[in-house]
Design an enzyme around this catalytic site. Sequence first.
Site, PDB file in Angstrom:
ATOM      1  N   LYS A   1      38.856  40.854  88.742  1.00 33.38           N
ATOM      2  CA  LYS A   1      39.124  39.994  89.912  1.00 33.38           C
ATOM      3  C   LYS A   1      40.522  40.280  90.477  1.00 33.38           C
ATOM      4  O   LYS A   1      40.700  40.483  91.669  1.00 33.38           O
ATOM      5  CB  LYS A   1      39.006  38.500  89.532  1.00 33.38           C
TER       6      LYS A   1
ATOM      7  N   ARG B   1      36.120  27.230  89.233  1.00 32.32           N
ATOM      8  CA  ARG B   1      35.818  27.581  87.848  1.00 32.32           C
ATOM      9  C   ARG B   1      34.802  26.645  87.204  1.00 32.32           C
ATOM     10  O   ARG B   1      34.451  26.807  86.052  1.00 32.32           O
ATOM     11  CB  ARG B   1      37.133  27.469  87.088  1.00 32.32           C
TER      12      ARG B   1
ATOM     13  N   ARG C   1      44.992  45.535  78.724  1.00 32.91           N
ATOM     14  CA  ARG C   1      45.683  45.175  79.973  1.00 32.91           C
ATOM     15  C   ARG C   1      47.200  45.086  79.807  1.00 32.91           C
ATOM     16  O   ARG C   1      47.712  44.555  78.826  1.00 32.91           O
ATOM     17  CB  ARG C   1      45.163  43.835  80.489  1.00 32.91           C
TER      18      ARG C   1
ATOM     19  N   ARG D   1      49.594  39.801  78.323  1.00 33.66           N
ATOM     20  CA  ARG D   1      49.485  38.340  78.481  1.00 33.66           C
ATOM     21  C   ARG D   1      49.251  37.680  77.122  1.00 33.66           C
ATOM     22  O   ARG D   1      48.478  38.195  76.315  1.00 33.66           O
ATOM     23  CB  ARG D   1      48.318  38.007  79.426  1.00 33.66           C
TER      24      ARG D   1
ATOM     25  N   ARG E   1      37.693  32.116  75.820  1.00 31.05           N
ATOM     26  CA  ARG E   1      37.655  32.209  77.295  1.00 31.05           C
ATOM     27  C   ARG E   1      36.248  32.600  77.753  1.00 31.05           C
ATOM     28  O   ARG E   1      35.750  32.089  78.746  1.00 31.05           O
ATOM     29  CB  ARG E   1      38.659  33.269  77.786  1.00 31.05           C
TER      30      ARG E   1
HETATM   31  P1  AP5 Z   1      41.813  42.238  85.807  1.00 33.78           P
HETATM   32  O1  AP5 Z   1      41.738  42.684  87.231  1.00 33.78           O
HETATM   33  O2  AP5 Z   1      43.110  41.759  85.276  1.00 33.78           O
HETATM   34  O3  AP5 Z   1      40.627  41.215  85.485  1.00 33.78           O
HETATM   35  P2  AP5 Z   1      40.470  39.654  85.850  1.00 33.78           P
HETATM   36  O4  AP5 Z   1      39.042  39.452  86.237  1.00 33.78           O
HETATM   37  O5  AP5 Z   1      41.514  39.239  86.810  1.00 33.78           O
HETATM   38  O6  AP5 Z   1      40.670  39.042  84.413  1.00 33.78           O
HETATM   39  P3  AP5 Z   1      41.520  37.790  83.896  1.00 33.78           P
HETATM   40  O7  AP5 Z   1      41.636  37.942  82.427  1.00 33.78           O
HETATM   41  O8  AP5 Z   1      42.763  37.623  84.716  1.00 33.78           O
HETATM   42  O9  AP5 Z   1      40.526  36.631  84.236  1.00 33.78           O
HETATM   43  P4  AP5 Z   1      40.563  35.209  83.650  1.00 33.78           P
HETATM   44  O10 AP5 Z   1      39.613  34.564  84.582  1.00 33.78           O
HETATM   45  O11 AP5 Z   1      40.269  35.097  82.222  1.00 33.78           O
HETATM   46  O12 AP5 Z   1      42.106  34.794  83.751  1.00 33.78           O
HETATM   47  P5  AP5 Z   1      42.892  33.894  84.775  1.00 33.78           P
HETATM   48  O13 AP5 Z   1      44.256  34.424  84.892  1.00 33.78           O
HETATM   49  O14 AP5 Z   1      42.107  33.667  86.011  1.00 33.78           O
HETATM   50  O15 AP5 Z   1      41.287  43.482  84.929  1.00 33.78           O
HETATM   51  C1  AP5 Z   1      41.293  43.414  83.511  1.00 33.78           C
HETATM   52  C2  AP5 Z   1      41.723  44.770  82.944  1.00 33.78           C
HETATM   53  O16 AP5 Z   1      40.706  45.723  83.213  1.00 33.78           O
HETATM   54  C3  AP5 Z   1      43.001  45.339  83.572  1.00 33.78           C
HETATM   55  O17 AP5 Z   1      43.732  45.999  82.582  1.00 33.78           O
HETATM   56  C4  AP5 Z   1      42.487  46.344  84.626  1.00 33.78           C
HETATM   57  O18 AP5 Z   1      43.388  47.432  84.812  1.00 33.78           O
HETATM   58  C5  AP5 Z   1      41.188  46.817  83.996  1.00 33.78           C
HETATM   59  N1  AP5 Z   1      40.145  47.083  84.976  1.00 33.78           N
HETATM   60  C6  AP5 Z   1      39.855  46.352  86.082  1.00 33.78           C
HETATM   61  N2  AP5 Z   1      38.799  46.870  86.735  1.00 33.78           N
HETATM   62  C7  AP5 Z   1      38.417  47.971  85.999  1.00 33.78           C
HETATM   63  C8  AP5 Z   1      37.373  48.924  86.152  1.00 33.78           C
HETATM   64  N3  AP5 Z   1      36.510  48.874  87.173  1.00 33.78           N
HETATM   65  N4  AP5 Z   1      37.260  49.903  85.211  1.00 33.78           N
HETATM   66  C9  AP5 Z   1      38.130  49.963  84.156  1.00 33.78           C
HETATM   67  N5  AP5 Z   1      39.144  49.082  83.964  1.00 33.78           N
HETATM   68  C10 AP5 Z   1      39.273  48.083  84.884  1.00 33.78           C
HETATM   69  O19 AP5 Z   1      42.943  32.496  83.990  1.00 33.78           O
HETATM   70  C11 AP5 Z   1      43.684  32.357  82.796  1.00 33.78           C
HETATM   71  C12 AP5 Z   1      43.529  30.939  82.270  1.00 33.78           C
HETATM   72  O20 AP5 Z   1      44.062  29.996  83.214  1.00 33.78           O
HETATM   73  C13 AP5 Z   1      42.087  30.467  82.033  1.00 33.78           C
HETATM   74  O21 AP5 Z   1      41.613  30.861  80.766  1.00 33.78           O
HETATM   75  C14 AP5 Z   1      42.231  28.952  82.172  1.00 33.78           C
HETATM   76  O22 AP5 Z   1      42.785  28.408  80.994  1.00 33.78           O
HETATM   77  C15 AP5 Z   1      43.265  28.813  83.273  1.00 33.78           C
HETATM   78  N6  AP5 Z   1      42.675  28.721  84.622  1.00 33.78           N
HETATM   79  C16 AP5 Z   1      42.762  29.666  85.607  1.00 33.78           C
HETATM   80  N7  AP5 Z   1      42.142  29.260  86.717  1.00 33.78           N
HETATM   81  C17 AP5 Z   1      41.644  28.022  86.440  1.00 33.78           C
HETATM   82  C18 AP5 Z   1      40.877  27.079  87.193  1.00 33.78           C
HETATM   83  N8  AP5 Z   1      40.495  27.336  88.464  1.00 33.78           N
HETATM   84  N9  AP5 Z   1      40.535  25.925  86.581  1.00 33.78           N
HETATM   85  C19 AP5 Z   1      40.918  25.636  85.316  1.00 33.78           C
HETATM   86  N10 AP5 Z   1      41.642  26.489  84.547  1.00 33.78           N
HETATM   87  C20 AP5 Z   1      42.001  27.673  85.110  1.00 33.78           C
HETATM   88 MG    MG Z   2      43.136  37.893  86.701  1.00 33.10          MG
END
Ligand code: AP5
Ligand code: MG
Length: 216
Positions: free
Chosen positions: A13, A88, A127, A159, A170
């Site tokens: 994402k 979410r 990552r 992270r 997660r």
């Molecule tokens: P990346 O682009 O970083 O993936 P992502 O989908 O952004 O993954 P996240 O881990 O950030 O998602 P998340 O939803 O768990 O975390 P968030 O920060 O939102 O890519 C991942 C890796 O893969 C990278 O190294 C990249 O280089 C590689 N990659 C990407 N595409 C690739 C491809 N095509 N091929 C190969 N490699 C690739 O949330 C964190 C925490 O915050 C949650 O757990 C929760 O506690 C809280 N939170 C966040 N939002 C909310 C909400 N709306 N409500 C309640 N709690 C929330």
């Molecule tokens: Mg992310």
Amino acid sequence: MNIILFGPPGAGKGTQGDKIVSSFNLFKLSTGDLLREEVKKKNELGLEIKALIDKGKLVPDEIIYNLIIKILSNKKFYNRIIFDGYPRNLNQAKNLDILIEKYKQKLSCVLSLKVDKEILIKRILGRQTCTKCGLIFNKFFYPATENNHSCDPRYLEIRPDDNNDTIASRYETYLKETAPILDFYQKQNLLHEINGTAEIDQIFNEIQGILASLEA
Ligand code: AP5
Ligand code: MG
């Protein structure tokens, strides 16, 4: 247009969100990034958020609402938001519909990145995020080099929630609370499913095609 980037942890994402920002005149709103900024403040709210993120649980909807409303109500971002990691759960999705209507905006599409659990785990464990420019890299799949990253490599960090235990939790949270909202958007005819296991640029090409067709 406002768009939602949807997918499990590690689906790409943030990666695709950054690419969309640089090609279209849009603003990326990542609730994960906003929450990590709150954690850095080390106040009471920051500590509460950190405890939940470390357990892989969702942060309460009210906290998320307070972060979202500041951006949705800001004319600077009118109809040009990429939602990354929001909504979410069903409550957040319904609330977003209300806010979109209140601020006379439009939700153009939901881009859902589909990736299997085994690949997600490997991606998350590899990552590296730059704490200076925010760009996302991967030591297995997309290493930071002099060509794609101009900051000093010492800014690359892992992270704290990118460890095996938190990843498992997660992913469970995603299946239980987040995945069910796909049906909500399917019924509104907004859903576009994308193979998130393809190459980063290949996925981006597909996204560009979808967004161009919406603009036409
Ligand atoms: P990346 O682009 O970083 O993936 P992502 O989908 O952004 O993954 P996240 O881990 O950030 O998602 P998340 O939803 O768990 O975390 P968030 O920060 O939102 O890519 C991942 C890796 O893969 C990278 O190294 C990249 O280089 C590689 N990659 C990407 N595409 C690739 C491809 N095509 N091929 C190969 N490699 C690739 O949330 C964190 C925490 O915050 C949650 O757990 C929760 O506690 C809280 N939170 C966040 N939002 C909310 C909400 N709306 N409500 C309640 N709690 C929330
Ligand atoms: Mg992310």
